[in-house]
Design an enzyme around this catalytic site. Structure first.
Site, mmCIF file in Angstrom:
data_model
loop_
_atom_site.group_PDB
_atom_site.id
_atom_site.type_symbol
_atom_site.label_atom_id
_atom_site.label_comp_id
_atom_site.label_asym_id
_atom_site.label_seq_id
_atom_site.Cartn_x
_atom_site.Cartn_y
_atom_site.Cartn_z
ATOM 1 N N HIS A 64 0.829 -1.209 0.000
ATOM 2 C CA HIS A 64 0.000 0.000 0.000
ATOM 3 C C HIS A 64 0.863 1.259 0.000
ATOM 4 C CE1 HIS A 64 -3.461 -2.561 1.779
ATOM 5 N NE2 HIS A 64 -3.531 -2.506 0.470
ATOM 6 N N CYS A 119 3.083 -12.260 1.964
ATOM 7 C CA CYS A 119 4.168 -12.352 2.950
ATOM 8 C C CYS A 119 4.089 -13.700 3.677
ATOM 9 C CB CYS A 119 4.055 -11.215 3.961
ATOM 10 S SG CYS A 119 5.284 -11.379 5.272
ATOM 11 N N HIS A 151 -10.267 -4.876 4.899
ATOM 12 C CA HIS A 151 -8.843 -4.814 4.552
ATOM 13 C C HIS A 151 -8.474 -6.074 3.757
ATOM 14 C CE1 HIS A 151 -4.504 -4.949 4.895
ATOM 15 N NE2 HIS A 151 -4.546 -3.648 5.145
ATOM 16 N N GLU A 153 -5.934 -7.986 3.632
ATOM 17 C CA GLU A 153 -5.358 -9.111 4.397
ATOM 18 C C GLU A 153 -6.467 -9.888 5.101
ATOM 19 O OE1 GLU A 153 -2.048 -8.280 7.086
ATOM 20 O OE2 GLU A 153 -2.590 -10.042 8.265
ATOM 21 N N CYS A 222 3.104 -9.179 13.383
ATOM 22 C CA CYS A 222 4.442 -9.637 12.975
ATOM 23 C C CYS A 222 5.550 -8.826 13.657
ATOM 24 C CB CYS A 222 4.574 -9.548 11.457
ATOM 25 S SG CYS A 222 4.776 -7.853 10.897
ATOM 26 N N SER A 250 -2.559 2.373 4.039
ATOM 27 C CA SER A 250 -1.630 1.444 4.680
ATOM 28 C C SER A 250 -1.992 1.310 6.154
ATOM 29 C CB SER A 250 -0.194 1.968 4.524
ATOM 30 O OG SER A 250 0.666 1.250 5.377
ATOM 31 N N SER A 251 -2.505 0.155 6.503
ATOM 32 C CA SER A 251 -2.981 -0.077 7.868
ATOM 33 C C SER A 251 -1.842 0.081 8.881
ATOM 34 C CB SER A 251 -3.575 -1.493 7.915
ATOM 35 O OG SER A 251 -3.767 -1.901 9.219
ATOM 36 N N SER A 295 5.560 -0.221 4.286
ATOM 37 C CA SER A 295 5.501 -0.187 2.817
ATOM 38 C C SER A 295 6.099 1.100 2.240
ATOM 39 C CB SER A 295 4.047 -0.344 2.364
ATOM 40 O OG SER A 295 3.193 0.511 3.105
HETATM 41 O O1 0O3 Z 1 -1.585 -4.255 5.726
HETATM 42 P P1 0O3 Z 1 -1.125 -2.858 5.409
HETATM 43 O O2 0O3 Z 1 -2.290 -2.012 4.942
HETATM 44 O O3 0O3 Z 1 -0.362 -2.257 6.500
HETATM 45 O O4 0O3 Z 1 -0.183 -3.071 4.144
HETATM 46 P P2 0O3 Z 1 1.061 -2.296 3.578
HETATM 47 O O5 0O3 Z 1 1.036 -0.876 3.898
HETATM 48 O O6 0O3 Z 1 1.140 -2.677 2.147
HETATM 49 O O7 0O3 Z 1 2.313 -2.901 4.341
HETATM 50 C C1 0O3 Z 1 2.695 -4.227 4.168
HETATM 51 C C2 0O3 Z 1 2.014 -5.117 5.132
HETATM 52 C C3 0O3 Z 1 1.355 -6.301 4.526
HETATM 53 C C4 0O3 Z 1 1.572 -6.681 3.298
HETATM 54 C C5 0O3 Z 1 0.452 -7.118 5.312
HETATM 55 O O8 0O3 Z 1 1.039 -7.553 6.483
HETATM 56 FE FE1 SF4 Z 2 4.982 -9.460 6.423
HETATM 57 FE FE2 SF4 Z 2 4.829 -8.069 8.673
HETATM 58 FE FE3 SF4 Z 2 5.699 -6.924 6.501
HETATM 59 FE FE4 SF4 Z 2 3.149 -7.592 6.690
HETATM 60 S S1 SF4 Z 2 4.206 -6.046 7.899
HETATM 61 S S2 SF4 Z 2 4.455 -7.870 4.938
HETATM 62 S S3 SF4 Z 2 3.324 -9.497 7.866
HETATM 63 S S4 SF4 Z 2 6.703 -8.641 7.575
#
Ligand code: 0O3
Ligand code: SF4
Length: 339
Positions: A64, A119, A151, A153, A222, A250-251, A295
């Protein structure tokens, strides 16, 4: 993501009303920015482009962050929301957030060549969910998933099991009010990017109400989420303002902003990139904390620091609460030569 673009000082100057240089103390939170899952997901797209040539389709933003997405678009990636936007002979990558089981099933039905950039720490939660469901057999438990509705995920994790197998718990109120059919046969799982403190409260409520509930020792948040929140907690009490670099969708970045505010920062803002910074927020700020979501590329942090240095005499301190040394191998089809 090696491309680094610094804002020309003349452009940065447009944003300031005063030319007077005063001292600004900058606390850089560490760790911040890219986690191992994000790094791997971006490498999956880059490696797919290298091997198969452009275009490579990506279902949902790979992570994100608009800067990451635009950087990959410039290299030939095409981002779509659903598989039906991918042509019959297309290569498609699934984003780091994970996908419901129906998505690879549909890709297979259409004979699409797909690569899964989920991931490994999200995939681990998928497997936990399946283990609790136990194939629908006599050991089956109903699953409570702590996470945010809608979301990707959460959609992906809930989509590992048939509809009705998982109930979403958005917050502490829902943990207090949920009425499962059989309170003695429950399990819980969580989204990986939640607030550590909010989740601890929700887990406490669930464990108190349902003493037989199964689950991870604490939750499924994580290492990267945990460490970035700890790092922000370390700088927030001294900061008049904390800027978290990250995109609004981005959560984990949003959680960092909240953590900063709750941990004593006078103010905390999510800023996607330098161009989005409203320079008036720095008025009266003597100590500025900076972090970045998992991210957000480090180039965005550096770009911000360089622009700040054009207008203030900076005293930069990096506060590293933990060293990270995590990396993930690329998924099966790409693993051999690229890793
Ligand atoms: O899950 P989130 O909205 O925070 O996603 P981002 O910003 O892409 O960050 C990576 C985290 C992810 C892929 C899920 O853990
Ligand atoms: Fe993986 Fe944690 Fe990164 Fe999400 S925030 S992509 S679970 S390492």
């Amino acid at each position: 993501m090696s491309d680094q673009t610094f804002l020309a000082p003349e452009r940065a100057a447009e944003h300031v009303s005063s030319t007077e240089q005063r001292t600004l103390r900058v606390l850089l939170a560490g760790p911040r920015g890219f986690c191992a899952g994000v790094d791997r997901a971006i490498r999956v797209v880059e490696e797919a482009l290298r091997r198969y040539g452009a275009p490579v389709y990506v279902r949902h933003e790979i992570v994100h962050n608009r800067t990451v997405v635009e950087g990959l678009e410039a290299k030939g990636a095409i981002f779509v929301e659903e598989l039906d936007e991918v042509p019959a002979d297309g290569h498609v990558v699934f984003s780091a957030h994970g996908v419901p089981k129906a998505v690879p099933a549909e890709a297979e039905r259409r004979n699409l060549l797909y690569l899964d950039a989920t991931c490994p720490l999200v995939s681990k939660v998928h497997r936990e969910a399946e283990r609790h469901f136990a194939g629908g057999g006599p050991e089956q438990r109903h699953i409570l998933m702590i996470g945010h509705a809608g979301h990707p995920e959460v959609v992906g994790t809930m989509g590992q099991l048939p509809q009705g197998a998982v109930t979403l718990i958005n917050d502490a109120d829902e943990a207090r009010s949920v009425q499962p059919e059989d309170p003695s046969r429950l399990a819980f799982i969580t989204q990986t990017t939640l607030s550590v403190d909010d989740t601890a409260e929700i887990v406490d409520i669930l464990r108190t109400r349902f003493p037989d509930i199964e689950g991870p020792r604490r939750e499924d948040i994580c290492y990267a989420t945990t460490n970035r929140q700890e790092a922000v907690k370390a700088i927030a009490p001294e900061s008049d303002l904390v800027i978290v670099i990250g995109s609004p969708n981005s959560s984990n970045s949003q959680r960092l902003r909240e953590v900063a505010e709750r941990s004593g920062a006078r103010r905390a803002l999510l800023v996607p990139k330098l161009a989005d910074l409203d320079w008036s927020v720095l008025e009266g700020v003597e100590t500025l904390g900076i972090s970045a979501g998992a991210s957000a590329p480090e180039t965005l942090v550096q770009e911000m620091v360089v622009a700040l240095s054009e207008h203030f005499v900076l005293q930069i301190e990096e506060r590293i609460v933990k060293k990270e040394n995590v990396s993930f191998r690329l998924p099966g089809p790409l693993a051999t030569s690229a890793d």
